[in-house]
Design an enzyme around this catalytic site. Structure first.
Site, short mmCIF file in Angstrom:
data_model
loop_
_atom_site.label_atom_id
_atom_site.label_comp_id
_atom_site.label_asym_id
_atom_site.label_seq_id
_atom_site.Cartn_x
_atom_site.Cartn_y
_atom_site.Cartn_z
N TYR A 159 4.54 6.26 10.57
CA TYR A 159 3.56 5.05 10.19
C TYR A 159 4.41 4.18 9.41
O TYR A 159 4.53 3.02 9.52
CB TYR A 159 2.47 5.54 9.46
CG TYR A 159 1.24 4.53 9.18
CD1 TYR A 159 1.37 3.59 8.11
CD2 TYR A 159 0.27 4.61 10.16
CE1 TYR A 159 0.32 2.63 8.05
CE2 TYR A 159 -0.96 3.52 9.92
CZ TYR A 159 -0.68 2.64 8.98
OH TYR A 159 -1.84 1.65 8.89
N LYS A 206 2.16 -0.44 15.19
CA LYS A 206 3.75 -0.59 15.66
C LYS A 206 3.96 -1.76 16.31
O LYS A 206 5.14 -2.22 16.28
CB LYS A 206 3.76 0.39 16.41
CG LYS A 206 3.99 1.96 15.58
CD LYS A 206 4.95 1.91 14.72
CE LYS A 206 4.55 2.78 13.57
NZ LYS A 206 5.17 2.28 12.34
N PRO A 264 -2.93 -0.47 19.03
CA PRO A 264 -2.62 -0.96 17.51
C PRO A 264 -3.07 0.18 16.65
O PRO A 264 -2.79 -0.12 15.46
CB PRO A 264 -3.69 -2.25 17.49
CG PRO A 264 -4.55 -2.11 18.54
CD PRO A 264 -4.03 -1.18 19.58
N HIS A 296 0.92 -1.17 0.04
CA HIS A 296 -0.13 -0.09 -0.16
C HIS A 296 0.92 1.14 0.18
O HIS A 296 1.80 1.31 0.75
CB HIS A 296 -0.81 -0.05 1.30
CG HIS A 296 -1.95 -1.08 1.25
ND1 HIS A 296 -3.00 -1.04 2.25
CD2 HIS A 296 -2.35 -1.93 0.50
CE1 HIS A 296 -3.91 -2.01 2.04
NE2 HIS A 296 -3.51 -2.68 0.97
N TYR A 306 -8.93 4.99 8.20
CA TYR A 306 -8.90 5.37 9.56
C TYR A 306 -10.12 6.43 9.72
O TYR A 306 -9.98 7.35 9.39
CB TYR A 306 -7.64 5.91 10.39
CG TYR A 306 -6.75 4.84 10.42
CD1 TYR A 306 -5.70 4.38 9.35
CD2 TYR A 306 -6.24 4.19 11.62
CE1 TYR A 306 -4.67 3.41 9.32
CE2 TYR A 306 -5.14 3.35 11.80
CZ TYR A 306 -4.35 3.01 10.76
OH TYR A 306 -3.41 2.06 10.67
P1 FAS Z 1 3.43 -12.41 21.63
O1 FAS Z 1 2.59 -12.01 22.49
O2 FAS Z 1 3.08 -12.36 20.02
O3 FAS Z 1 4.28 -13.92 21.79
C1 FAS Z 1 4.64 -14.24 23.03
C2 FAS Z 1 4.53 -15.75 23.10
O4 FAS Z 1 5.14 -16.24 24.37
C3 FAS Z 1 3.39 -16.44 23.06
O5 FAS Z 1 3.05 -17.27 21.98
C4 FAS Z 1 2.88 -17.01 24.47
O6 FAS Z 1 2.28 -18.30 24.23
C5 FAS Z 1 4.39 -17.30 24.67
N1 FAS Z 1 4.23 -17.26 26.41
C6 FAS Z 1 4.04 -16.39 27.17
N2 FAS Z 1 4.19 -16.99 28.39
C7 FAS Z 1 5.02 -17.96 28.32
C8 FAS Z 1 5.68 -18.96 29.22
N3 FAS Z 1 5.46 -18.66 30.71
N4 FAS Z 1 6.34 -19.78 28.77
C9 FAS Z 1 6.44 -20.26 27.38
N5 FAS Z 1 5.89 -19.30 26.54
C10 FAS Z 1 5.21 -18.43 27.03
N6 FAS Z 1 0.00 -5.27 16.67
C11 FAS Z 1 -0.30 -4.49 15.56
O7 FAS Z 1 0.80 -3.98 14.89
N7 FAS Z 1 -1.61 -4.28 14.85
C12 FAS Z 1 -2.56 -5.11 15.72
O8 FAS Z 1 -3.79 -5.02 15.06
C13 FAS Z 1 -2.46 -5.73 16.58
N8 FAS Z 1 -3.63 -6.44 17.42
C14 FAS Z 1 -3.28 -6.99 18.41
C15 FAS Z 1 -4.61 -7.82 19.10
C16 FAS Z 1 -4.30 -8.56 20.19
C17 FAS Z 1 -5.28 -9.42 20.96
C18 FAS Z 1 -2.84 -8.55 21.05
C19 FAS Z 1 -2.48 -9.24 22.36
C20 FAS Z 1 -1.86 -7.86 20.14
C21 FAS Z 1 -1.94 -7.24 18.99
N9 FAS Z 1 -0.82 -6.57 18.49
C22 FAS Z 1 -1.09 -5.89 17.07
C23 FAS Z 1 0.17 -6.65 18.86
C24 FAS Z 1 0.94 -7.78 18.60
O9 FAS Z 1 0.89 -7.82 17.13
C25 FAS Z 1 2.30 -7.72 19.16
O10 FAS Z 1 2.83 -6.80 18.91
C26 FAS Z 1 3.16 -9.16 18.76
O11 FAS Z 1 2.37 -10.32 19.08
C27 FAS Z 1 4.24 -9.05 19.59
O12 FAS Z 1 4.98 -10.34 19.50
P2 FAS Z 1 5.76 -10.88 20.71
O13 FAS Z 1 6.60 -9.82 21.39
O14 FAS Z 1 6.40 -12.14 19.83
O15 FAS Z 1 4.60 -11.34 21.79
C1 PHB Z 2 -4.26 -4.91 10.99
O1 PHB Z 2 -4.74 -5.90 11.54
O2 PHB Z 2 -4.43 -4.97 9.40
C2 PHB Z 2 -4.14 -3.54 11.46
C3 PHB Z 2 -4.52 -3.14 12.81
C4 PHB Z 2 -4.19 -1.97 13.19
C5 PHB Z 2 -3.64 -1.06 12.36
C6 PHB Z 2 -3.57 -1.37 10.86
C7 PHB Z 2 -3.73 -2.75 10.62
O3 PHB Z 2 -3.28 0.26 12.64
#
Ligand code: FAS
Ligand code: PHB
Length: 398
Positions: A389, A301, A297, A76, A206
């Site tokens: 962004y 980032k 989110p 994009h 947005y």
């Molecule tokens: P993660 O949380 O992805 O991974 C951590 C891992 O550690 C998990 O698999 C967990 O099961 C494991 N773990 C935890 N405790 C443990 C233990 N005691 N022993 C062993 N393993 C363990 N970011 C965006 O940019 N856009 C979005 O739209 C967006 N939506 C999101 C929606 C939700 C519901 C959440 C929670 C986050 C969202 N995020 C979004 C942010 C998300 O993408 C995170 O930034 C990303 O998953 C970060 O990755 P990790 O740091 O690897 O953490």
């Molecule tokens: C996505 O899940 O595609 C997403 C979420 C939050 C943003 C942008 C994209 O700000």
């Protein structure tokens, strides 16, 4: 009976941070073990982020993880900001001298990473329990866990990476009183849905509507991803498909444009918070990704920040463990926190500008609209949004 072993880097968490760190370390000849308390299927199906900064895309390509992303990702050149019934396009390539973003879901990155690591013979232990980190005062900390078969393991490491997310154990394993937390919890949350319907837009929308924020994003040409601001304590059971589509239509529709709806295949509520823990290191324990920081989110980032952390951490651990040079590891926390706070500020700014604060007075609401009008009318203001962004800090992996 405890099985004892050793590795150079023990990694807690097989999310994008832990998996990419393991991959990057392997490229530098550093061995690691990844322990994950969920199943492989759960990790691969967990719906989260979707948008990658240009630098993240280029990093994944550089380290051999770009093939499927390049064939399936959606590049994009900008986004739409919408308010007061009008939609305005921000052209990132024009504003930043050519930078862009790509839609490629976190689920797909996790699948690509797991496949690459297992193909390389990496040790990823899924469905572990009772994970602990210990001997943190020593230069060889210990990672303990019970594997899926019930066997207890103790792995002596040269370093441990806490990539275990916001609810993990590594941050809390650091000495009491060391970790300072800065946090803001927002008075709203997002309902996120996946729908089997082609997106009604070419690039992300947005929208700040008087009833609340809405975001139209996507996953593929056949699958839409949409979000809706709801009260912080909202329950997903209160939202039928009809109510979700009706509210999305109300907030996103502008004259001459219609939102196509379709079957909702996934739905979840995500709370909104800003959270930064510092320092991101204690001796040979290093935090990366959501284990150290959470951003709302709105700025897309979270995932990009996690991958930037582990890129810096992989370089620092390589210098420390392969070259015996501690400088980069000593600087890891401070340099990472500089990047984290830039993303934290931008995510807060986007969130505050676009969401309807239930506690705001007319002064606050008018400020938001003044800010939005400034962004779409001033090249300087639009450039500020675009350069953050698309990724303010370049990822360094040579
Ligand atoms: P993660 O949380 O992805 O991974 C951590 C891992 O550690 C998990 O698999 C967990 O099961 C494991 N773990 C935890 N405790 C443990 C233990 N005691 N022993 C062993 N393993 C363990 N970011 C965006 O940019 N856009 C979005 O739209 C967006 N939506 C999101 C929606 C939700 C519901 C959440 C929670 C986050 C969202 N995020 C979004 C942010 C998300 O993408 C995170 O930034 C990303 O998953 C970060 O990755 P990790 O740091 O690897 O953490
Ligand atoms: C996505 O899940 O595609 C997403 C979420 C939050 C943003 C942008 C994209 O700000």
């Amino acid at each position: 009976m405890t099985v004892r072993s050793r590795t150079q880097v023990g990694i807690v968490g097989a999310g994008p941070a832990g998996l990419l760190l393991s991959h990057l370390l392997a490229l530098r000849g550093i061995d690691s073990v990844v322990v994950e308390n969920r199943s492989r299927a759960y990790c691969e199906a967990r719906q989260r982020a979707g948008l990658l900064e240009a630098g993240t895309v280029e990093l994944l390509r550089t380290v051999g993880l770009g093939d499927r992303m390049d064939s399936e990702g959606l590049e994009h050149g900008g986004i739409y900001l919408q308010f007061e019934g009008e939609r305005h396009h921000l052209d990132f390539r024009d504003l930043t001298g050519g930078r862009w973003v790509t839609i490629y879901a976190q689920t797909e990155i996790v699948k690509d990473l797991i496949q690459a690591r297992l193909a390389a013979g990496a040790a990823i232990e899924f469905e572990v329990s009772d994970t602990e980190v210990g001997a943190l005062e020593a230069d060889q900390p210990v990672l303990r866990y019970t594997d899926a078969a019930g066997t207890r393991h103790e792995v002596t490491c040269d370093a441990i990476a806490g990539c275990d997310g916001f609810h993990g154990i590594c941050r809390d394993s650091m000495p009491a009183g060391l970790v300072q937390v800065a946090e803001r919890v927002y008075p709203y949350a997002w309902i996120g849905i996946l729908a089997s319907v082609p997106p009604s837009t070419d690039e992300l929308i947005y929208a700040r509507h008087e009833d609340g924020f809405a975001l139209h994003t996507m996953r593929t040409p056949q699958v839409s991803r949409l979000y809706l601001q709801v009260p912080a304590d909202e329950q997903i059971k209160n939202w039928t498909d009809e109510r979700i589509w009706s509210e999305l239509r109300r907030r996103l529709t502008v004259p001459g444009w219609e939102l196509e709806d379709g079957p909702i295949t996934e739905r979840a509520i995500t709370p909104m918070r800003s959270f930064v823990a510092s320092p991101m290191r204690y001796r040979r324990l290093f935090l990366a990704g959501d284990a150290a920081h959470i951003v709302p989110p709105t700025g897309a980032k979270g995932l990009n920040l996690a991958l930037a952390d582990v890129t810096a951490l992989a370089r620092a651990l390589t210098s420390l463990l392969a070259d015996g040079r501690p400088e980069a590891a000593d600087a890891y926390s401070d340099t990472s926190l500089g990047r984290v706070w830039r993303a934290t500020h931008f995510s807060w700014w986007m969130t505050s500008m676009l969401h309807v604060d239930p506690h705001a007075d007319p002064f606050g609401a008018t400020l938001q609209l003044a800010q939005l009008r400034y962004v779409i009318s001033s090249r300087a203001a639009a450039t500020t949004l675009a350069e953050n962004y698309t990724g303010y800090f370049p990822l360094a992996w040579d």
